[in-house]
Design an enzyme around this catalytic site. Structure first.
Site, mmCIF file in Angstrom:
data_model
loop_
_atom_site.group_PDB
_atom_site.id
_atom_site.type_symbol
_atom_site.label_atom_id
_atom_site.label_comp_id
_atom_site.label_asym_id
_atom_site.label_seq_id
_atom_site.Cartn_x
_atom_site.Cartn_y
_atom_site.Cartn_z
ATOM 1 C CD GLU A 250 -2.731 1.323 2.443
ATOM 2 O OE1 GLU A 250 -3.365 2.367 2.653
ATOM 3 O OE2 GLU A 250 -2.809 0.320 3.164
ATOM 4 C CE LYS A 382 -4.149 -17.772 13.721
ATOM 5 N NZ LYS A 382 -3.636 -18.947 13.016
ATOM 6 C CG ASP A 458 -0.844 -16.541 12.404
ATOM 7 O OD1 ASP A 458 -1.280 -16.137 11.311
ATOM 8 O OD2 ASP A 458 -1.249 -17.578 12.963
ATOM 9 C CG HIS A 556 -3.952 7.506 -0.572
ATOM 10 N ND1 HIS A 556 -3.726 6.161 -0.515
ATOM 11 C CD2 HIS A 556 -4.035 7.922 0.721
ATOM 12 C CE1 HIS A 556 -3.689 5.769 0.747
ATOM 13 N NE2 HIS A 556 -3.871 6.818 1.513
#
Length: 570
Positions: A250, A382, A458, A556
């Site tokens: 990004e 998670k 993770d 951006h």
């Protein structure tokens, strides 16, 4: 942790329904020379020999020493037979520890890596030039190699590929059968190309140590994905500077975080504190009735019984220490949320092993207890869950800084009142309107994900690790800005999993948290959690300033859009 070793060709076994060509089980001219080839016996026979020698020597010495104790003979008086037995015992013990204790030895060695790198002198430039270059895999196909220019597949590999495509050889056994993880990945990739008609051009195969992920990080590999890593910093946190690695695709993210780091450093730095440190696992068990389940709750929560359960739990690891058990009933189903410290490891496997030991122990007193699952989602791993937001999971960290008025104006291009108002309306009220769970922030998950990927964490645990509430208020008579992030469930580790891969280990080393801490177990993981929170603080500060100043779209458009002509590239 696991023990990874190559399987000798003579030891290769298959299921009855699986036929393996001779080129798989027999080493061809291209097969690598392995350490086990130097042994006079197959490795399994050597293991049995040393195991028998160890047992025989130990039994002989114990009997002799028992006779000496009975006859009041000094133990240090030994004969020739005892000397041979001692030598055999020590020799076999060294062999068995070196063969079966690889994972333990690696955990000790990894903690010394930083010290060893400092003590060892760098190799002369000529040493690298004279080192032999590894042979390129014949099945290599990268983004710049046209399919028609690929090296021809050898006859030996062709036979294996055809068997994989035909289903005669399962793809997952290639590593164990070939004893060469890189070759197995190349063969699997070529078989996949023939079955799907897709060449996977652009997905690199060469230049990666596939042996480092065997049995640990990824199964059935066919290549690896390249991600750019940027550096934000220096982040001045608790009086020290850190250059934070961020793996992301990004645009603006690293630049924005870097600007936040500049604002923090220009205002004297940030401070952090770790409030809690405990990984959780919550099994679910079922009993015949709710009354019986309540009896188990009372048993677990009784202080004396809890001390016993803690002893049983702590036997699972040198670092696991049970902190508490939180119980919840749903009818006759009982959910027990175990929390324990896990040293410098993230700790999911460690806590799961301890929980299993406790469940086995409890079934001795509660024989009617039916274990439904080692995890019942009360952990919660998670998945977004209020229990993690309220009780915490992993490391609970608060990071704060006071940004000077002139820094807000010059570096962040906005004002203190504008930031305070925006934070109240967007991060607090806006998130409440959305019914957010732990999402009272601008983009904490952006920074968490980038640092997680770079350091071998993770990535899926970004879900709960990104729980964050960002607070901003005017201080010092309204001139300066006090900003803080509170993150109750940052789940990180500096040993195990992806942290042992070369690239990720390098990023951890850059932060000074590689491996386990010998002086204070767990301190490296806690420091990494504080750095993550500090980077989130910088990212929140910069993005909120861009929003307050109306810079988001322009930035951006400048940094997050490719200037390439996609139609021409296609």
């Amino acid at each position: 942790m696991d023990v990874r070793r190559r399987f000798p060709n003579s030891a290769a076994t298959t299921r009855p329904a699986e036929t393996v060509p001779s080129s798989v089980s027999g080493g061809g001219a291209a097969s690598r020379v392995q350490a086990s080839d130097a042994l006079p016996l197959p490795i399994r026979h050597t293991n049995l020999l040393f195991s028998a020698l160890f047992a025989a020597s130990l039994v002989f010495l114990m009997r002799r020493w028992r006779e000496k104790i009975r006859s009041s003979t000094p133990l240090h008086v030994v004969g020739l037979a005892e000397i041979f037995a001692i030598v055999g015992l020590v020799g076999s013990l060294i062999y068995l520890l070196s063969f079966f204790g690889i994972a333990f030895v690696q955990s000790i060695v990894s903690s010394h890596d930083e010290e060893d790198d400092f003590l060892l002198s760098p190799a002369p430039p000529t040493a690298a030039a004279s080192a032999p270059t590894p042979a390129t895999c014949p099945l290599l196909c990268d983004a710049i190699t046209a399919p028609e220019k690929m090296p021809a597949v050898t006859e030996e590999d062709e036979e294996i590929i055809s068997s994989v495509v035909a289903g005669k050889i399962p793809s997952y056994i290639l590593e164990s059968k070939l004893g060469d993880c890189r070759r197995a990945a190349a063969i699997r990739r070529e078989a996949l190309r023939r079955m799907t008609g897709r060449a996977l051009e652009g997905l690199p195969l060469d230049g990666f140590d596939y042996g480092s992920i065997l049995g640990q990080c990824c199964e059935l590999p066919v290549g690896y994905v390249q991600l750019p890593v940027g550096i934000a910093g220096p982040l001045l946190l608790d009086g020290r500077q850190y250059y934070v690695p961020m793996a992301t695709t990004e645009g603006c993210l690293v630049a924005s975080t870097n600007r936040g780091c500049k604002a923090i450093a220009g205002s004297g730095g940030a401070a952090s504190v770790v409030l809690r440190d405990g990984m959780t696992r919550a099994p679910v068990v079922r009993l015949p009735s709710a009354r019986r389940a309540a009896e188990l709750v009372a048993f677990v929560e009784e202080p004396t019984n809890f001390e016993t359960l803690a002893v049983v739990f702590n036997r699972s690891s040198r670092f696991a220490r049970l902190q508490g058990i939180q119980c919840a009933l749903a009818g006759r189903n009982l959910y027990m949320r175990f929390s324990c410290s896990t040293g410098d490891a993230m700790g999911m496997n460690m806590v799961s092993k301890g929980v299993q030991n406790v469940l086995d122990y409890l079934q001795g007193d509660f024989r009617d207890m039916d274990v439904i699952s080692i995890t019942g989602n009360f952990c919660s791993d998670k998945k977004p869950a209020a229990v993690n937001w309220i009780e915490g999971r992993g490391k609970s960290v608060v990071c704060e800084a006071t940004i000077k008025e002139e820094v807000v104006k010059k570096v962040l291009k906005t004002t203190v009142p504008a930031l305070v108002e925006l934070n109240m309306i967007k991060n607090l009220a806006g998130s409440a309107v959305a019914g957010a769970l732990g999402g009272f922030n601008a983009h904490a998950s952006n920074i968490v994900s980038a640092v997680f990927i770079a350091t071998g964490q993770d990535p899926a645990q970004n879900v709960e690790s990104s729980h964050c509430i960002t607070m901003m208020e005017a201080v010092n008579d309204g001139k300066d800005l006090h900003v803080s992030v509170t993150m109750p469930s940052i789940e990180v580790g500096t040993v195990g999993g992806g942290t042992q891969l070369a690239s990720q280990a390098a990023c951890l080393d850059l932060l000074g948290v590689k491996g386990a801490s010998l002086e204070s177990p767990g301190s490296n993981a806690r420091l990494l959690a504080s750095i993550v929170a500090g980077a989130v603080l910088a990212g929140e500060l910069s993005l909120m300033s861009a929003l307050a100043a109306g810079q988001l779209v322009n930035s951006h458009m400048k940094y997050n859009r490719s200037s390439k002509d996609v139609s021409k590239a296609a």
